[in-house]
Design an enzyme around this catalytic site. Structure first.
Site, short mmCIF file in Angstrom:
data_model
loop_
_atom_site.label_atom_id
_atom_site.label_comp_id
_atom_site.label_asym_id
_atom_site.label_seq_id
_atom_site.Cartn_x
_atom_site.Cartn_y
_atom_site.Cartn_z
N GLY A 131 43.16 35.57 -34.78
CA GLY A 131 42.39 36.97 -34.57
C GLY A 131 41.11 36.42 -33.92
O GLY A 131 39.97 36.97 -34.06
N CYS A 151 44.96 41.30 -25.58
CA CYS A 151 44.22 41.97 -26.76
C CYS A 151 44.35 43.51 -26.86
O CYS A 151 44.41 44.16 -25.79
CB CYS A 151 42.54 41.60 -26.65
SG CYS A 151 42.21 40.27 -25.77
N ILE A 160 53.12 31.97 -20.15
CA ILE A 160 53.13 33.13 -20.79
C ILE A 160 52.00 32.88 -22.04
O ILE A 160 52.09 31.90 -22.72
CB ILE A 160 54.60 33.52 -21.51
CG1 ILE A 160 55.15 32.46 -22.12
CG2 ILE A 160 55.27 33.82 -20.31
CD1 ILE A 160 56.35 32.78 -22.84
N GLY A 175 54.12 27.29 -22.21
CA GLY A 175 55.28 27.88 -23.29
C GLY A 175 55.99 26.93 -23.56
O GLY A 175 57.11 26.39 -22.89
C1 FMN Z 1 46.86 28.81 -32.63
C2 FMN Z 1 46.95 29.37 -31.35
C3 FMN Z 1 45.84 29.98 -30.77
C4 FMN Z 1 45.87 30.47 -29.65
N1 FMN Z 1 44.87 31.19 -29.08
C5 FMN Z 1 44.72 31.67 -27.94
C6 FMN Z 1 43.44 32.53 -27.32
O1 FMN Z 1 42.58 32.44 -27.88
N2 FMN Z 1 43.72 32.88 -26.11
C7 FMN Z 1 44.75 32.86 -25.41
O2 FMN Z 1 44.96 33.41 -24.14
N3 FMN Z 1 45.80 32.33 -25.72
C8 FMN Z 1 46.02 31.87 -26.82
N4 FMN Z 1 47.14 31.31 -27.61
C9 FMN Z 1 48.20 31.10 -26.78
C10 FMN Z 1 48.28 29.73 -25.80
O3 FMN Z 1 47.37 29.66 -25.16
C11 FMN Z 1 49.68 29.87 -25.36
O4 FMN Z 1 49.68 30.84 -24.10
C12 FMN Z 1 50.77 29.91 -25.98
O5 FMN Z 1 50.83 29.12 -27.46
C13 FMN Z 1 52.24 29.23 -25.41
O6 FMN Z 1 52.11 27.87 -25.06
P1 FMN Z 1 52.56 26.66 -25.97
O7 FMN Z 1 54.03 27.06 -26.37
O8 FMN Z 1 52.40 25.58 -25.34
O9 FMN Z 1 51.47 26.75 -27.24
C14 FMN Z 1 47.12 30.50 -28.87
C15 FMN Z 1 48.29 29.97 -29.32
C16 FMN Z 1 48.00 29.31 -30.61
C17 FMN Z 1 49.29 28.52 -30.99
#
Ligand code: FMN
Ligand code: FAD
Ligand code: FES
Lengths: 284, 313
Positions: free
Chosen positions: B76, B134, B197, B250
């Site tokens: 959030g 968002c 993504i 991702g």
């Molecule tokens: C705990 C957590 C918090 C995240 N907070 C944000 C955020 O504040 N803004 C955003 O654009 N993406 C946020 N993401 C998404 C990540 O930046 C990323 O797009 C997504 O996790 C996919 O990459 P990954 O598989 O390497 O984690 C968040 C992901 C996680 C797991």
């Protein structure tokens, strides 16, 4: 004594021993670089599974004992309750296997400058980090009473050598299989008449009950909380709980870096699992 | 060939980075905690946690659940608000030599515009990432990134605020029918690059309590479980707009995973959930990717971007 923790280190740690104690496993790890900075209350985070593991998140464990010297360099001991797949995987590791460990993490129990009369209260494996704390308190000429509670005898963690760390040790089990039958809070005078400070580690319900007792008696209760953690190092904001800061403002604080030790009076125990009204940044 | 002759540089619009490995927003806080594990200047840039206009408490706990090769999160957007961020967090990053991509999030077009005006005037920012995944409170809570016209309005407003002073990277959600059409919309609205993504919406029900595990019920799925979705999205968008730089992410856990996203068309790679598993993942993956590219005979990183598309029209 400084309650701040030294910089966390990531290391492959060899398992020196893995012994079953009651319902738990007592693991000793060669952890040079991690052990040296560890203080009572700190924890470590261990990755689980092999290199293609489907369990991505580290599991957190309070540090039971740490030594900075010895035949293996620094060592860390932990007490692990097999719970789900990850913690069970850890308990099934053999001697000489390696675990990837990050630590020491979190803050530590605050130690008073002068000798005090301290009550240490542990629930289940929560008593583990209280034994090294008892040693430190006794080195400062404090009087240390300990009360340990669990659902049943095999979940009481109170090793023989630990009994030397305390002046008194009382045990309660809910089913009466060890010590007196009942809850850990039945083991001491709840007016805390002869106690200057309480240290507690165990389930949230126990911590809340102790904080209420401490509030009524005007005694500080330092609580080691256990919140679900994704990273353990302050990156993700999953491990938060509502805590009042010095100015009385409720904030969602990370238990992995601002905790896991909090002043029980500052925690909004009933607000856990919610965003209590008035919390800093709460939706309007 | 020696390591030193390999050209690892990449560009995102007018931002020039020494290597293509970034953190992912929300998975590195604002850099301080991670700096215990490696010097932040070693990676291409730190992408900060999406920041909003005002301080945010985030959502109630539980905020996460581990899932097969991934996790769900519903944080959030807990954060300090833009003013505190610009006063405390950004200067710390700049002081420590970290190149910084600031991620902003808003609940209205106006909030995005106000945020970008503030970031434009702050020193030491390499690029602006606009997290449009968002809910838009002015449009029944529909996520900006899932609606072409809302996505366009946000990026146009941000572009009006920052002009050409900063590259604008629009962060896209994979939870759409046609990601290419959203990508084309935001690029025509002024985005200089795309990040993709973001997480996929998911849910876990606890079979003991027989209720949703997360307090928010639903959460965003990340980690290796979503990597094929990322590869597909990047591939499709790169095919449609080969000149637009893509920050791919991702489920990247290794240099080889990063290579896969690069082959699909990513000019930079953000490391997210992997950092929870291994705090030094960003630098490790950087080294692994460099070694891999050299062993495959590449002399420049940029030659590998979109290499899986070669010979196609
Ligand atoms: C705990 C957590 C918090 C995240 N907070 C944000 C955020 O504040 N803004 C955003 O654009 N993406 C946020 N993401 C998404 C990540 O930046 C990323 O797009 C997504 O996790 C996919 O990459 P990954 O598989 O390497 O984690 C968040 C992901 C996680 C797991
Ligand atoms: C600071 C701290 C200290 C801890 N100290 C100890 C200790 O000394 N001994 C011990 O046996 N256990 C301790 N725990 C609890 C231990 O971390 C969990 O039991 C363990 O993570 C469960 O993992 P699992 O794979 O068995 O369970 P699963 O249910 O499969 O875990 C799924 C996910 O939820 C998280 N999770 C589940 N239960 C808990 C929990 N109770 N607390 C935190 N995260 C949880 C896991 O980390 C994992 O990410 C501690 C937890 C914290 C936060
Ligand atoms: S567990 Fe990630 S911030 Fe505490």
């Amino acid at each position: 004594m400084n309650e701040k923790t030294s910089r966390p280190v990531q290391a492959e740690c060899e398992i020196i021993s893995n012994r079953k104690v009651g319902a738990y496993h007592h693991l000793t790890l060669a952890a040079p670089g991690i052990a040296e900075g560890a203080k009572p209350g700190n924890f470590i985070a261990i990755s689980v599974g092999d290199s293609r593991t489907s369990m991505l998140l580290r599991r957190s464990f309070a540090i039971y004992q740490s030594t900075s010297r010895g035949p293996f360099g620094g060592t860390i001991e932990i007490i692990v309750a097999p719970h789900g797949d990850g913690s069970t995987w850890i308990t099934e590791r053999a001697v000489h296997d390696r675990l990837n460990v990050v630590g020491p993490l979190g803050n530590a129990f605050k130690l008073p400058k002068d000798p005090v009369r301290a009550l240490l209260v542990g629930g289940g494996y929560g008593s583990a980090p209280l034994f090294p704390l008892a040693d430190l308190l006794r080195q400062k000429n404090s009087r240390v009473e300990m009360a340990v509670g669990a659902s049943t005898a095999e979940r009481v963690f109170a090793p023989v050598e630990g009994k030397r760390s305390v002046h008194s040790l009382a045990i309660a089990t809910e089913d009466g299989t060890l010590g007196s039958k009942g809850r850990v809070t039945d083991l001491f005078d709840n007016s805390l008449a002869n106690i200057d400070i309480v240290y507690a580690c165990g389930p949230m319900g126990m911590l809340k009950a102790l904080s209420t007792i401490g509030d009524a008696a005007g005694v500080t209760v330092q609580c080691a909380v256990e919140e679900s953690m994704a990273c353990g190092i302050g990156l993700c904001m999953t491990c938060v709980l509502p805590v009042r800061d010095k100015d009385g403002t409720l904030k969602m604080l990370r238990s992995c870096v601002e905790g896991p030790i909090f002043d029980g009076a500052a925690v909004d125990w009933d607000g856990i699992g919610t965003i209590p009204p008035g919390t800093y940044g709460a939706p309007k | 060939m020696t390591q030193s002759s390999f050209d690892f540089r990449t560009t995102l619009g007018s931002a020039h980075l020494p290597n293509p490995i970034l953190t992912a927003s929300g998975c590195a806080a604002n850099g301080k905690e991670l700096s215990a594990f490696f010097p932040l200047e070693e990676i291409g840039a730190v992408v900060t946690k999406s920041v909003m206009n005002h301080p945010r408490s985030g959502r109630a706990t539980p905020r996460m659940a581990e899932t097969p090769s991934g996790m769900l999160n519903a944080i959030g957007l807990q954060g300090p608000g833009i003013d505190n961020f610009l006063r405390e967090d950004l200067p710390w990053l700049v002081e420590h030599g970290a190149r910084t991509i600031v991620s902003i999030a808003g609940e209205s077009v106006e909030e995005f515009a106000a945020l970008s005006r503030k970031v434009r005037n702050a020193p030491g920012v390499s690029a602006l990432e606009v997290n449009i995944s968002c809910p838009n409170v002015e449009n029944r809570g529909l996520v900006f990134a899932c609606d072409r016209s809302s996505a366009r309005e946000v990026i146009e407003a941000v572009k009006r605020s920052v002009g050409n002073s900063l590259p604008i990277i629009a962060k896209l959600s994979p939870d759409v029918t046609d990601i290419v059409s959203i990508a084309e919309e935001v690029v025509s609205a002024g985005a200089d690059g795309l990040a993709m993504i973001n997480t996929l919406l998911g849910m876990v029900i606890n079979t003991e309590t027989m209720r949703p595990h997360l307090a928010n019920k639903t959460g965003g799925l990340s980690g290796p479980a979503i990597r094929p979705v990322a590869v597909r999205a990047i591939y499709q968008v790169h095919q449609a707009m080969p000149k637009v730089p893509i920050v791919g992410m991702g489920g990247v856990l290794t240099g080889n995973d990063a290579f896969e996203l690069v082959l699909a068309g990513a000019s930079a790679i953000s490391i997210g959930t992997a950092t929870f598993h291994d705090p030094s993942a960003p630098v490790r993956i950087k080294d692994e990717l460099e070694e891999l590219l050299i062993s495959r005979g590449f002399t420049r990183f940029s030659d590998a971007v979109g290499y899986a598309h070669r010979g196609q029209s």
